[in-house]
Design a protein around this motif. Structure first.
Motif, PDB file in Angstrom:
ATOM      1  N   ARG A 151      14.717  16.856  15.825  1.00 46.13           N
ATOM      2  CA  ARG A 151      14.996  18.228  16.241  1.00 46.13           C
ATOM      3  C   ARG A 151      13.917  18.694  17.205  1.00 46.13           C
ATOM      4  NH1 ARG A 151      15.383  22.755  11.714  1.00 46.13           N
ATOM      5  NH2 ARG A 151      17.340  21.647  11.288  1.00 46.13           N
ATOM      6  N   VAL A 152      14.350  19.373  18.288  1.00 40.66           N
ATOM      7  CA  VAL A 152      13.432  19.910  19.284  1.00 40.66           C
ATOM      8  C   VAL A 152      13.184  21.386  18.998  1.00 40.66           C
ATOM      9  CG1 VAL A 152      13.034  20.347  21.735  1.00 40.66           C
ATOM     10  CG2 VAL A 152      14.273  18.313  21.025  1.00 40.66           C
ATOM     11  N   LYS A 153      11.920  21.784  19.054  1.00 42.92           N
ATOM     12  CA  LYS A 153      11.537  23.191  18.972  1.00 42.92           C
ATOM     13  C   LYS A 153      10.936  23.597  20.312  1.00 42.92           C
ATOM     14  CE  LYS A 153      11.882  24.376  14.414  1.00 42.92           C
ATOM     15  NZ  LYS A 153      12.461  25.612  13.855  1.00 42.92           N
ATOM     16  N   LEU A 154      11.407  24.701  20.864  1.00 44.54           N
ATOM     17  CA  LEU A 154      10.880  25.216  22.125  1.00 44.54           C
ATOM     18  C   LEU A 154       9.739  26.188  21.818  1.00 44.54           C
ATOM     19  CD1 LEU A 154      10.995  25.390  25.159  1.00 44.54           C
ATOM     20  CD2 LEU A 154      12.935  26.950  24.985  1.00 44.54           C
ATOM     21  N   LEU A 155       8.529  25.859  22.327  1.00 42.88           N
ATOM     22  CA  LEU A 155       7.331  26.635  22.010  1.00 42.88           C
ATOM     23  C   LEU A 155       6.881  27.494  23.185  1.00 42.88           C
ATOM     24  CD1 LEU A 155       5.193  23.823  20.304  1.00 42.88           C
ATOM     25  CD2 LEU A 155       6.879  25.320  19.229  1.00 42.88           C
ATOM     26  N   ASP A 156       5.888  28.327  22.934  1.00 41.55           N
ATOM     27  CA  ASP A 156       5.134  29.098  23.920  1.00 41.55           C
ATOM     28  C   ASP A 156       6.030  29.963  24.807  1.00 41.55           C
ATOM     29  OD1 ASP A 156       3.153  30.203  25.398  1.00 41.55           O
ATOM     30  OD2 ASP A 156       2.246  28.332  26.038  1.00 41.55           O
ATOM     31  N   PHE A 157       6.442  31.096  24.251  1.00 46.43           N
ATOM     32  CA  PHE A 157       7.211  32.075  25.010  1.00 46.43           C
ATOM     33  C   PHE A 157       6.286  33.144  25.605  1.00 46.43           C
ATOM     34  CE2 PHE A 157      10.662  30.138  22.803  1.00 46.43           C
ATOM     35  CZ  PHE A 157      11.800  30.387  23.565  1.00 46.43           C
ATOM     36  N   GLY A 158       5.011  32.809  25.776  1.00 48.69           N
ATOM     37  CA  GLY A 158       4.056  33.789  26.279  1.00 48.69           C
ATOM     38  C   GLY A 158       4.331  34.242  27.694  1.00 48.69           C
ATOM     39  N   LEU A 159       5.034  33.423  28.500  1.00 49.35           N
ATOM     40  CA  LEU A 159       5.361  33.811  29.867  1.00 49.35           C
ATOM     41  C   LEU A 159       6.808  34.263  30.003  1.00 49.35           C
ATOM     42  CD1 LEU A 159       3.570  31.075  32.003  1.00 49.35           C
ATOM     43  CD2 LEU A 159       2.820  33.381  31.486  1.00 49.35           C
ATOM     44  N   ALA A 160       7.524  34.362  28.899  1.00 51.52           N
ATOM     45  CA  ALA A 160       8.941  34.710  28.967  1.00 51.52           C
ATOM     46  C   ALA A 160       9.149  36.107  29.551  1.00 51.52           C
ATOM     47  CB  ALA A 160       9.576  34.627  27.579  1.00 51.52           C
ATOM     48  N   VAL A 161      10.256  36.263  30.246  1.00 56.55           N
ATOM     49  CA  VAL A 161      10.609  37.531  30.863  1.00 56.55           C
ATOM     50  C   VAL A 161      11.557  38.285  29.948  1.00 56.55           C
ATOM     51  CG1 VAL A 161      11.730  38.633  32.824  1.00 56.55           C
ATOM     52  CG2 VAL A 161      10.362  36.582  33.172  1.00 56.55           C
ATOM     53  N   LEU A 162      11.175  39.507  29.608  1.00 55.16           N
ATOM     54  CA  LEU A 162      12.070  40.394  28.860  1.00 55.16           C
ATOM     55  C   LEU A 162      12.697  41.446  29.755  1.00 55.16           C
ATOM     56  CD1 LEU A 162      10.101  41.070  25.563  1.00 55.16           C
ATOM     57  CD2 LEU A 162      12.257  39.846  25.812  1.00 55.16           C
ATOM     58  N   GLY A 163      12.083  41.694  30.891  1.00 58.67           N
ATOM     59  CA  GLY A 163      12.623  42.705  31.794  1.00 58.67           C
ATOM     60  C   GLY A 163      11.960  42.614  33.139  1.00 58.67           C
ATOM     61  N   GLY A 164      12.689  42.969  34.205  1.00 55.86           N
ATOM     62  CA  GLY A 164      12.177  42.854  35.552  1.00 55.86           C
ATOM     63  C   GLY A 164      10.933  43.678  35.792  1.00 55.86           C
ATOM     64  N   GLU A 165      10.840  44.886  35.238  1.00 53.21           N
ATOM     65  CA  GLU A 165       9.692  45.760  35.485  1.00 53.21           C
ATOM     66  C   GLU A 165       8.414  45.136  34.939  1.00 53.21           C
ATOM     67  OE1 GLU A 165       8.099  50.233  34.325  1.00 53.21           O
ATOM     68  OE2 GLU A 165      10.161  49.638  33.893  1.00 53.21           O
ATOM     69  N   LEU A 166       8.510  44.557  33.734  1.00 53.93           N
ATOM     70  CA  LEU A 166       7.345  43.921  33.135  1.00 53.93           C
ATOM     71  C   LEU A 166       6.925  42.705  33.947  1.00 53.93           C
ATOM     72  CD1 LEU A 166       5.336  43.749  30.802  1.00 53.93           C
ATOM     73  CD2 LEU A 166       7.016  42.430  29.529  1.00 53.93           C
ATOM     74  N   ASN A 167       7.925  41.940  34.403  1.00 56.04           N
ATOM     75  CA  ASN A 167       7.654  40.753  35.196  1.00 56.04           C
ATOM     76  C   ASN A 167       6.875  41.107  36.455  1.00 56.04           C
ATOM     77  OD1 ASN A 167       7.753  38.232  36.397  1.00 56.04           O
ATOM     78  ND2 ASN A 167       9.825  38.493  37.165  1.00 56.04           N
ATOM     79  N   VAL A 168       7.307  42.145  37.161  1.00 51.72           N
ATOM     80  CA  VAL A 168       6.641  42.525  38.397  1.00 51.72           C
ATOM     81  C   VAL A 168       5.222  42.991  38.122  1.00 51.72           C
ATOM     82  CG1 VAL A 168       6.638  44.227  40.256  1.00 51.72           C
ATOM     83  CG2 VAL A 168       8.772  43.105  39.600  1.00 51.72           C
ATOM     84  N   ARG A 169       5.018  43.770  37.101  1.00 53.84           N
ATOM     85  CA  ARG A 169       3.704  44.319  36.819  1.00 53.84           C
ATOM     86  C   ARG A 169       2.700  43.204  36.518  1.00 53.84           C
ATOM     87  NH1 ARG A 169       5.186  47.525  33.381  1.00 53.84           N
ATOM     88  NH2 ARG A 169       4.580  46.655  31.380  1.00 53.84           N
ATOM     89  N   LEU A 170       3.095  42.250  35.710  1.00 57.49           N
ATOM     90  CA  LEU A 170       2.178  41.175  35.350  1.00 57.49           C
ATOM     91  C   LEU A 170       1.899  40.267  36.533  1.00 57.49           C
ATOM     92  CD1 LEU A 170       3.435  40.214  31.797  1.00 57.49           C
ATOM     93  CD2 LEU A 170       1.423  41.527  32.407  1.00 57.49           C
ATOM     94  N   THR A 171       2.906  40.033  37.361  1.00 61.06           N
ATOM     95  CA  THR A 171       2.696  39.204  38.532  1.00 61.06           C
ATOM     96  C   THR A 171       1.705  39.862  39.470  1.00 61.06           C
ATOM     97  OG1 THR A 171       4.913  38.289  38.362  1.00 61.06           O
ATOM     98  CG2 THR A 171       3.848  38.099  40.492  1.00 61.06           C
ATOM     99  N   GLN A 172       1.800  41.168  39.661  1.00 61.17           N
ATOM    100  CA  GLN A 172       0.886  41.851  40.550  1.00 61.17           C
ATOM    101  C   GLN A 172      -0.546  41.807  40.024  1.00 61.17           C
ATOM    102  OE1 GLN A 172       2.718  45.698  40.797  1.00 61.17           O
ATOM    103  NE2 GLN A 172       3.955  45.137  42.570  1.00 61.17           N
ATOM    104  N   GLU A 173      -0.717  41.691  38.731  1.00 60.62           N
ATOM    105  CA  GLU A 173      -2.057  41.609  38.166  1.00 60.62           C
ATOM    106  C   GLU A 173      -2.620  40.204  38.241  1.00 60.62           C
ATOM    107  OE1 GLU A 173      -1.656  43.106  34.241  1.00 60.62           O
ATOM    108  OE2 GLU A 173      -1.629  45.186  34.844  1.00 60.62           O
ATOM    109  N   GLY A 174      -1.859  39.266  38.842  1.00 61.90           N
ATOM    110  CA  GLY A 174      -2.364  37.921  39.042  1.00 61.90           C
ATOM    111  C   GLY A 174      -2.183  37.010  37.855  1.00 61.90           C
ATOM    112  N   MET A 175      -1.293  37.344  36.943  1.00 64.13           N
ATOM    113  CA  MET A 175      -1.058  36.487  35.791  1.00 64.13           C
ATOM    114  C   MET A 175      -0.463  35.149  36.238  1.00 64.13           C
ATOM    115  SD  MET A 175      -1.798  38.038  32.926  1.00 64.13           S
ATOM    116  CE  MET A 175      -0.715  37.399  31.665  1.00 64.13           C
ATOM    117  N   ALA A 176      -0.827  34.069  35.543  1.00 63.36           N
ATOM    118  CA  ALA A 176      -0.174  32.794  35.781  1.00 63.36           C
ATOM    119  C   ALA A 176       1.287  32.908  35.380  1.00 63.36           C
ATOM    120  CB  ALA A 176      -0.858  31.710  34.951  1.00 63.36           C
ATOM    121  N   VAL A 177       2.156  32.330  36.174  1.00 67.29           N
ATOM    122  CA  VAL A 177       3.579  32.492  35.910  1.00 67.29           C
ATOM    123  C   VAL A 177       4.277  31.165  35.688  1.00 67.29           C
ATOM    124  CG1 VAL A 177       3.803  34.693  37.080  1.00 67.29           C
ATOM    125  CG2 VAL A 177       3.992  32.601  38.412  1.00 67.29           C
ATOM    126  N   GLY A 178       3.564  30.156  35.249  1.00 61.93           N
ATOM    127  CA  GLY A 178       4.216  28.898  34.967  1.00 61.93           C
ATOM    128  C   GLY A 178       3.307  27.719  35.274  1.00 61.93           C
TER     129      GLY A 178
END
Length: 428
Positions: A151-178
């Motif tokens: 069985r495969v378990k998918l780990l580390d959802f720390g970079l997962a996108v829940l919404g476009g606004e959050l995605n843009v804000r974190l990207t602008q702060e220079g967060m690693a995105v993958g």
């Protein structure tokens, strides 16, 4: 960080260290009162206090709480204690797919495809909830043994996108995105994402499961990113000539690895059905020794690909004279001529309207500014900047600064010919 025996959040007693990394540590802990053993993920205090990281950590807890699937780990609790951000999760046992690849190399077709099908089931559930993982790679796929099979378990959802606004804000702060070796072209460009970006990442993983090597091995991170943006994925035969893999299976993988999202499978369910259809067919693979796949990757050199012909009768291609006769300028002029282009050397004061493309070699940050100024001229042809592939600031500056393209150094004749030919066609 917490010590063995210490109680975190008044309810989790640390039993032993499971793993440590740059962002924090993972412990086996006992949940007091229930006697349940959990995986306790704790961030380093200096990381927890950095802008954006606490939000990322909280987002992982929120994502896992929403995503209830056998292929994802269950989250039990989340909190802050004495400066420690912690996340209590289901404790799993086994190994990562990355460890498996390092030990065994390429996997048999049924096993490799079966693992990908399981991941697609998790992605289908996640995408239905609007969750994009964004960091799908072998290190984030965990294998557990069960009576019914692997069985495969998918780990580390720390970079997962829940919404476009959050995605843009974190990207602008220079967060690693993958992770560059597994990121889709649109993710590398910072564009809005949907589930098809995860399918591209899974295509990279499946490619490695089947061949034992990644699509673009032995490259610096920036060069890998450029390759995913512009270079064609090597065929299975180019990657591992001794392996015999079906054309239909290769077509499914290559469809997931299309540069444009609209050319990929419509969703995880569609890709899963394509792979199940492949599994239903007879297959065969050439025998191979264990461990000869992934471990060979560091010794591989880029595979030879037929050089595409330049545009017949295309307008002359120019190299900026300020950089000539430098070593890099000379090499560029000779390489263009060897690829079949008509080459000229020009200065910034020369008229440019008759040229098919103009190439500028980056020899310092001022070269980027010079290339942008030339591209802004009304008589300018498409401008391409040539520079070190591991200078990620230069790469992104070229792609975001109005230039037609970036050509990594050292030169790849295939890449050079393809990009300059595209520029000539655009000029026409």
């Amino acid at each position: 960080m917490p010590r063995v025996g210490q109680v975190v959040g008044e309810r989790f007693r640390v039993l032993r260290v499971l793993g440590q990394g740059g962002m924090g540590s993972v412990y086996e802990a006992e949940q007091l009162g229930l006697g349940r053993h959990v995986a306790l993920k704790v961030m380093h205090p200096h990381i927890a206090s950095a802008p954006g990281f606490a939000e990322r950590f909280q987002r992982e807890a929120q994502v896992l709480a929403r995503l209830r699937h056998p292929g994802s780990v269950e989250v039990y609790d989340y909190g802050l204690d004495a400066g420690f951000l912690f996340l209590a999760m289901e404790l799993v046992s086994g190994e990562t797919v990355e460890s498996l690849l390092l030990r065994e190399g390429a996997l048999p077709v049924p096993r490799a495809v079966g693992l990908a099908v399981q991941v697609l089931e998790v992605l289908e559930a996640a995408h239905t909830l609007g969750i994009i993982h964004r960091d799908l790679k072998p290190a984030n796929l965990f294998l557990e043994s069960h009576p019914g099979g692997e069985r495969v378990k998918l780990l580390d959802f720390g970079l997962a996108v829940l919404g476009g606004e959050l995605n843009v804000r974190l990207t602008q702060e220079g967060m690693a995105v993958g992770t560059p070796g597994f990121m889709s072209p649109e993710q590398l460009r910072g564009l809005p994402l949907d589930g098809r970006s995860d399918l591209y990442s899974l295509g990279c993983v499946l490619y490695e499961l089947l061949t034992g090597v990644s699509p673009f091995p032995v490259m610096a991170s920036a060069e890998v990113a450029v390759a995913h943006l512009y270079k064609p994925i090597p065929s299975f035969r180019e990657a591992r000539p001794e392996l015999s893999l079906s054309e239909r299976l290769e077509a499914v993988v290559m469809k997931a690895l299309e540069k444009l999202p609209e050319a990929r499978p419509a969703d995880a369910a569609a890709m899963r059905q394509d792979l199940l259809a492949v599994l239903a067919e007879p297959w065969e693979s050439a025998p191979r020794k264990r461990g000869e796949g992934k471990k060979m990757e560091r010794g591989l050199v880029p595979h030879a690909v037929p050089v595409p012909s330049p545009a017949v009768g295309g307008a002359p291609v120019a190299v900026l004279s300020e950089l000539h006769p430098s070593a890099a300028g000379n090499t560029l002029v000779m390489s263009l001529a060897a690829c079949g282009f008509q080459v000229k050397v020009v200065s910034a004061e020369d008229p440019l309207q008759e040229l098919g493309a103009l190439l500028v070699v980056a020899e310092g940050r001022e070269s980027l500014a010079r290339a942008r100024a030339l591209a802004a001229r009304p008589d300018s042809p498409p401008v391409l900047l040539c520079g070190p592939a591991d200078d990620w600031e230069l790469v992104t500056g070229a792609l975001e600064g109005g230039l037609f393209d970036f050509v990594p150094l050292p030169l790849d004749p295939n890449d050079l010919t393809r990009k300059v030919s595209r520029a000539q066609k655009l000029k026409r």
